[in-house]
Design an enzyme around this catalytic site. Structure first.
Site, short mmCIF file in Angstrom:
data_model
loop_
_atom_site.label_atom_id
_atom_site.label_comp_id
_atom_site.label_asym_id
_atom_site.label_seq_id
_atom_site.Cartn_x
_atom_site.Cartn_y
_atom_site.Cartn_z
N ASP A 260 0.80 -1.18 -0.09
CA ASP A 260 0.12 -0.02 0.12
C ASP A 260 0.84 1.16 -0.02
O ASP A 260 2.06 1.28 0.24
CB ASP A 260 -0.97 0.01 1.11
CG ASP A 260 -2.13 0.80 0.94
OD1 ASP A 260 -2.00 1.63 0.16
OD2 ASP A 260 -3.32 0.73 1.65
C1 BGC Z 1 -5.15 3.35 -0.02
C2 BGC Z 1 -4.96 2.28 -1.02
C3 BGC Z 1 -5.00 2.92 -2.58
C4 BGC Z 1 -3.44 3.82 -2.48
C5 BGC Z 1 -3.23 4.30 -3.94
C6 BGC Z 1 -3.62 4.08 -0.31
O1 BGC Z 1 -3.78 5.19 0.54
O2 BGC Z 1 -4.91 2.71 1.24
O3 BGC Z 1 -5.99 1.73 -0.97
O4 BGC Z 1 -4.73 2.02 -3.61
O5 BGC Z 1 -3.37 4.42 -1.28
O6 BGC Z 1 -4.05 5.55 -3.83
#
Ligand code: BGC
Length: 731
Positions: A260
């Site tokens: 993530d």
């Molecule tokens: C989120 C993810 C997301 C990623 C990219 C993170 O803050 O938890 O679900 O895909 O950002 O935007």
């Protein structure tokens, strides 16, 4: 004539572009190519492929013609473009996308075919927008109604979530776009999401929190998976030894583990525990912006240096680059590439169909619904969600071409009615997802609404939550399960003046309903995407007969929910860290009893149960039987539409062990089937359940075990509405 020929050729051209699917290399060809390419790459080039070069891309190797990889959120359609180095919107004018309903709405449809259409449509839009990896679907389990991201997930049941995720992934990946199933694992809240260390029994992990991921890997053959921010067993999940061994050694995952954004915290662990690609929240990972930017990532310069010094084995790098190349040969280096399309009629129709089938009719006393389309009634539409845009919510935000609001839908469907709108309450403007106090005067808004409903024949109240901070939005949890912005008081005041109310909830989470006895009709509409208003109005007028079922329990009050029943911070949201170096410990004391498993086993009556949802027609189940061999349980039932209009019913099969040697839930969903029937029509439904799916995780032997003995097979149309219970014996 010339014009006809011209338009025919345009159609032919369009369909030729549309129909050409991505053609895949065989597995053997891919492995061969990886073996050939790997030796041609320098150490530096390989390390570069393992971490971000911008917010949403990783580099290729230009001199060898290896392309960059482009990623985008997410589950609900392709996100607008984000700046190279920060989270700001890039303000392109060509980065629109079709907005699909939230995954909770998809799960409510209990229709895996729609999930396939969903994945396919998002992938086609991703291709048009030049994206190779789509960050979704999310399959974290609904543990608490306060979790701000529940709307992005597929409910509280691991079987349902897996059944819906697998076709979504297949529909997506057949286009040559990788699905990145997220967030692996135990990311069940937003509070302290990067520091909360989850203590959960291995049994609950295996039985509740992992099965949807396992289905994504083993049945969906997903090409990538996103590690979650939180910790498990004291180790961050993006590079967690235990989770990695389950994923790769047990399930045989051969794709890419992607962090993530900002989820990596250690170079050695990242190198050795199966992480392939590190993406970031800031240019140095999680905390700040620096000049030398992406070089500071754990899988960048520090990794390169450790390899050069011999502290980390170069084999870890070759394994990562092999996984990355494998994902590329399946996506942007597939045998042939598809071009994609966006905003086309088919995608919009898919969005509409999902929104329609996801809507759950919770209550319809006095049969107020469906409303006659020709009605000339005076209708007062009240509530901010009748007009508010619902495109935000954190990373699943997107820029849609158009959005049909509930008010627009109602107006266009009931053209002869006398419709007046009054806002009733105001949530306040949003800045970067945060809701600011509204400048509008709450008393004046309420007074205006009360005078609007006074002479109305019918009130359609459209309220719920918003996609803003501490509501349904990433980065924070809700502070309460109640409706916000004074809505409960407003609803009671309206009911004192006019009781003829249809309540339409637009949200992605369970809410308390203190007024429930006085509101005859309640529709759970979720966030329905760009066609939300049309889907809602289709249901209100009966053009569409509602067939959605709840993918999670609505408890009467927060403390009826398993995690909150302990009323202890230890269990939710975790104990505050004593100092910054320490993580927040959280103990999942409810163990395997999540959602309806808790309510059923502890005999706590929910407000609305898992699997529940009404229709405008009536159904009956008959001729129910369950037989089993040593391998399979075969359940059969006849579903009859006994009412006077077409509709669809979901037959649900739950199984529970009698006299188990371990604590087990009274019943667990093991199969379901949705069937559409004309008035008076009946059909036989067959559901097969592999006996191995009755296994529990034995903590002592550290293995799955199917207990011998008697089981109850429950066949019904909701977890709390069982038509027949049949005893079977497993030897
Ligand atoms: C989120 C993810 C997301 C990623 C990219 C993170 O803050 O938890 O679900 O895909 O950002 O935007």
């Amino acid at each position: 004539m010339k014009r006809i020929l011209l338009s025919l050729s345009v159609i032919a051209l369009a369909s030729c572009v549309q129909q050409k699917n991505a053609e895949q290399w065989t597995d053997a060809e891919i492995e061969q190519k990886i073996t050939e390419v790997l030796p041609q790459l320098t150490l530096e080039e390989k390390v570069a492929m393992c971490h971000a070069q911008s917010k949403f891309s990783t580099p290729g190797v230009a001199r060898l013609g290896i392309p960059e990889l482009w990623y985008s959120d997410g589950p609900h359609g392709v996100r607008m473009e984000i700046n190279w180095d920060d989270w700001g919107h890039s303000h392109w004018t060509n980065d629109t996308a079709t907005a699909f309903p939230v995954l909770t709405a998809l799960a409510s449809s209990f229709n895996p075919d729609l999930a396939y259409e969903y994945g396919n449509a998002v992938a086609e839009e991703a291709l048009y927008r030049g994206k190779d990896v789509m960050l979704g679907p999310g399959v974290n389990i609904y543990r608490s109604p306060l979790n701000g991201r529940n709307f992005e997930y597929m409910g509280e049941d691991p079987f349902l979530a897996g059944q819906m995720a697998v076709p979504y992934i297949k529909g997506m990946q057949k286009n040559g776009v990788a699905s990145c199933v997220k967030h692996f694992a135990l990311n069940n809240q937003e509070t302290w999401r990067t520091t909360v260390d989850v203590e959960v029994s291995e049994r609950a992990l295996r039985e509740i929190y992992l099965p949807a991921f396992e289905a994504a890997v083993k049945e969906g053959n997903v090409w990538s998976i996103m590690g979650s921010y939180n910790l498990y067993n004291g180790q961050h999940c993006c590079h967690n030894a235990k989770l990695n061994s389950i994923l790769r050694d047990e399930w045989g995952f051969d794709g890419c583990v992607i962090t993530d954004w900002g989820g990596a915290t250690d170079t050695k662990e990242s190198a050795e525990n199966g992480l392939d690609i590190e993406m970031g929240t800031w240019t140095n990972g999680l905390t700040a912006s620096t000049k030398n930017a992406y070089d500071n990532y754990y899988l960048a310069q520090p990794y390169l240096e450790a390899i050069k010094k011999g502290e980390i084995d170069v084999k870890t790098l070759d394994a990562k680059v092999s996984n990355i190349l494998r994902m590329m040969y399946r996506t942007n280096m597939a045998k042939t590439l598809k071009h994609g399309r966006k905003g086309n009629a088919e995608h919009i129709e898919t969005a509409l169909n999902i929104a329609r089938e996801g809507i759950v009719l919770l209550k319809n006393d006095n049969k107020v619904l469906p409303l006659d389309k020709e009605t000339t009634m005076k209708i007062a539409v009240i509530g901010e969600n009748a007009t508010r845009s619902m495109m935000g919510g954190g990373s699943s935000e997107l820029k849609t071409f158009h959005e049909v609001s509930p008010l627009e839908g109602i107006k266009s469907h009931f053209t002869k009615a006398d419709i007046t709108y009054s806002m009733g309450y105001a949530s306040g403007p949003e800045i970067y997802g945060w809701v600011l106090p509204s400048k509008l005067n709450a008393d004046s808004l309420k007074r205006a609404a009360l005078s609007t409903v006074k002479d109305a024949d019918l009130v359609i109240y459209v309220g719920g939550l918003t996609k803003a901070h501490q509501q349904d939005c990433e980065g924070g949890d809700r502070v309460s399960m109640d409706l916000p912005f004074g809505q409960n008081e407003l609803i009671n005041d309206i009911l004192a003046v006019n009781k003829n109310m249809v309540m339409v909830l637009v949200d992605g989470n369970a809410v308390t309903m203190p007024w429930i006895d006085n509101v005859p009709t309640i529709v759970e509409a979720w966030y329905g995407g760009c066609q939300a208003g049309n889907a809602i109005a289709d249901v209100l007028c009966g053009d569409v007969n509602p067939s959605g079922k709840l993918p999670y329990t609505f408890p009467v009050k927060l403390t009826d929910n398993a995690a909150h029943s302990f009323e202890s911070e230890e269990v939710f949201p975790g104990l505050a860290a004593e100092n910054e170096a320490k993580n927040h410990k959280e103990y999942y004391k409810e163990d395997i009893l999540v959602g309806y498993r808790w309510h059923e086993t502890k005999n706590i009556k929910p407000l609305f149960a898992f699997g529940y949802g009404l229709s405008y027609t009536t159904f009956e189940l008959s001729n129910i039987s369950a037989k089993n061999s040593s391998k399979t349980i075969s359940v059969k039932a006849t579903v009859s539409n006994t009412g006077d209009r077409e509709g669809a019913e979901v037959v649900q099969v739950y199984v529970g062990k009698q006299d188990s040697k371990v604590l087990r839930a009274v019943k667990e969903l093991k199969g379901f089937k949705k069937t559409k029937l004309a008035a008076g029509e009946k059909a036989e439904v067959s559901i097969e359940i592999p006996v191995e799916k009755l296994a529990f995780w034995n903590e002592e032997t550290k293995a799955w075990e199917v207990e011998k003995g008697k089981y109850n097979v429950y066949v019904g149309t909701a977890s709390d509405n069982i038509a027949e219970t049949i005893e079977i014996s497993v030897d």
